[in-house]
Design a protein around this motif. Sequence first.
Motif, short mmCIF file in Angstrom:
data_model
loop_
_atom_site.label_atom_id
_atom_site.label_comp_id
_atom_site.label_asym_id
_atom_site.label_seq_id
_atom_site.Cartn_x
_atom_site.Cartn_y
_atom_site.Cartn_z
N ALA A 63 12.68 -0.86 4.98
CA ALA A 63 11.48 -0.51 5.76
C ALA A 63 10.29 -1.10 5.01
O ALA A 63 9.63 -0.42 4.23
CB ALA A 63 11.35 1.00 5.90
N LEU A 64 10.05 -2.37 5.22
CA LEU A 64 9.00 -3.07 4.47
C LEU A 64 7.59 -2.70 4.91
O LEU A 64 6.64 -2.91 4.19
CB LEU A 64 9.19 -4.58 4.58
CG LEU A 64 10.43 -5.11 3.87
CD1 LEU A 64 10.62 -6.59 4.18
CD2 LEU A 64 10.33 -4.90 2.37
N ASP A 65 7.47 -2.16 6.12
CA ASP A 65 6.14 -1.80 6.61
C ASP A 65 5.94 -0.28 6.64
O ASP A 65 4.99 0.21 7.22
CB ASP A 65 5.89 -2.40 7.99
CG ASP A 65 6.85 -1.87 9.05
OD1 ASP A 65 7.85 -1.20 8.69
OD2 ASP A 65 6.61 -2.14 10.24
N GLY A 66 6.85 0.46 6.01
CA GLY A 66 6.75 1.90 6.02
C GLY A 66 7.21 2.53 7.32
O GLY A 66 7.18 3.73 7.49
N ASN A 102 3.13 -8.12 4.16
CA ASN A 102 2.47 -7.62 2.96
C ASN A 102 3.43 -6.78 2.11
O ASN A 102 3.48 -6.91 0.89
CB ASN A 102 1.23 -6.80 3.34
CG ASN A 102 0.42 -6.41 2.13
OD1 ASN A 102 0.17 -7.22 1.25
ND2 ASN A 102 0.01 -5.15 2.09
N GLY A 103 4.20 -5.91 2.75
CA GLY A 103 5.17 -5.09 2.03
C GLY A 103 6.23 -5.91 1.33
O GLY A 103 6.64 -5.60 0.21
N TRP A 104 6.68 -6.98 1.98
CA TRP A 104 7.71 -7.83 1.37
C TRP A 104 7.16 -8.57 0.16
O TRP A 104 7.82 -8.69 -0.87
CB TRP A 104 8.25 -8.80 2.40
CG TRP A 104 9.61 -9.37 2.08
CD1 TRP A 104 10.21 -9.43 0.86
CD2 TRP A 104 10.52 -9.95 2.99
NE1 TRP A 104 11.44 -10.02 0.95
CE2 TRP A 104 11.65 -10.35 2.26
CE3 TRP A 104 10.48 -10.19 4.35
CZ2 TRP A 104 12.75 -10.96 2.85
CZ3 TRP A 104 11.58 -10.80 4.94
CH2 TRP A 104 12.70 -11.18 4.20
N ARG A 105 5.93 -9.05 0.27
CA ARG A 105 5.32 -9.75 -0.87
C ARG A 105 5.19 -8.79 -2.06
O ARG A 105 5.48 -9.15 -3.20
CB ARG A 105 3.97 -10.32 -0.48
CG ARG A 105 4.10 -11.52 0.48
CD ARG A 105 2.79 -11.92 1.13
NE ARG A 105 1.70 -12.16 0.20
CZ ARG A 105 1.53 -13.27 -0.54
NH1 ARG A 105 2.39 -14.24 -0.44
NH2 ARG A 105 0.49 -13.39 -1.32
N ARG A 106 4.77 -7.58 -1.82
CA ARG A 106 4.64 -6.57 -2.88
C ARG A 106 6.02 -6.22 -3.46
O ARG A 106 6.16 -6.08 -4.68
CB ARG A 106 3.93 -5.33 -2.37
CG ARG A 106 2.47 -5.59 -2.07
CD ARG A 106 1.77 -4.37 -1.46
NE ARG A 106 0.35 -4.57 -1.40
CZ ARG A 106 -0.50 -4.35 -2.40
NH1 ARG A 106 -0.06 -3.92 -3.55
NH2 ARG A 106 -1.79 -4.57 -2.26
#
Length: 190
Positions: A63-66, A102-106
């Motif tokens: 769940a990369l975007d929450g 953004n979540g994947w980059r983090r």
Amino acid sequence: MLDFASGGPPHRRRFHLVESSIFALLMLVGCSPTFNWRELRPEGTPLQALMPCKPETATRPVALDGGALNELRMYSCDTGGLTFAVSWLELGDSARVPAALNGWRRASLGAVRVDAARAEDPAAQWSGSVPGAAQALGLTVQGTDYQGKAVQMRALHFVRGTQVYQAAIYGPSLNDSGVIATFFDGLKLP
């Protein structure tokens, strides 16, 4: 009497045959390339990539975007002291793409134990592109692996429609610009 035209007595000829066979085998093993580039076309996506070795595959829910869990598909292989990976997931909703990217980059930075805030640091950026991608963002950092050893990461996150991708190289040193260029230049979304 020795027959020099036929290579000597029969036992000597067998020795030469065995010796020649061993030499040929050693030459074949010695000539196998470290980077044996091959085309990868992951099922379920139009992505075309080049991998320097035969990749293994794995899937897992993330769940990369929450939000909702999505199936992440990864192809990776190790050669020449480096790890090469190509991953992707289908979000199904374009509104989720920016947060997932953004979540994947983090998460990529977290994997090499680098502060996730570095995702916005201009020093960690590199400009990469993928033909057919609507957006592509590059990251390059020095971090540590799960054993605490120094590792460099060069990753490219890119988007097409509701599919989000990552292509990355990990290793103690990313100095071979030819290998890096071949890997990232091989990415296409026709």
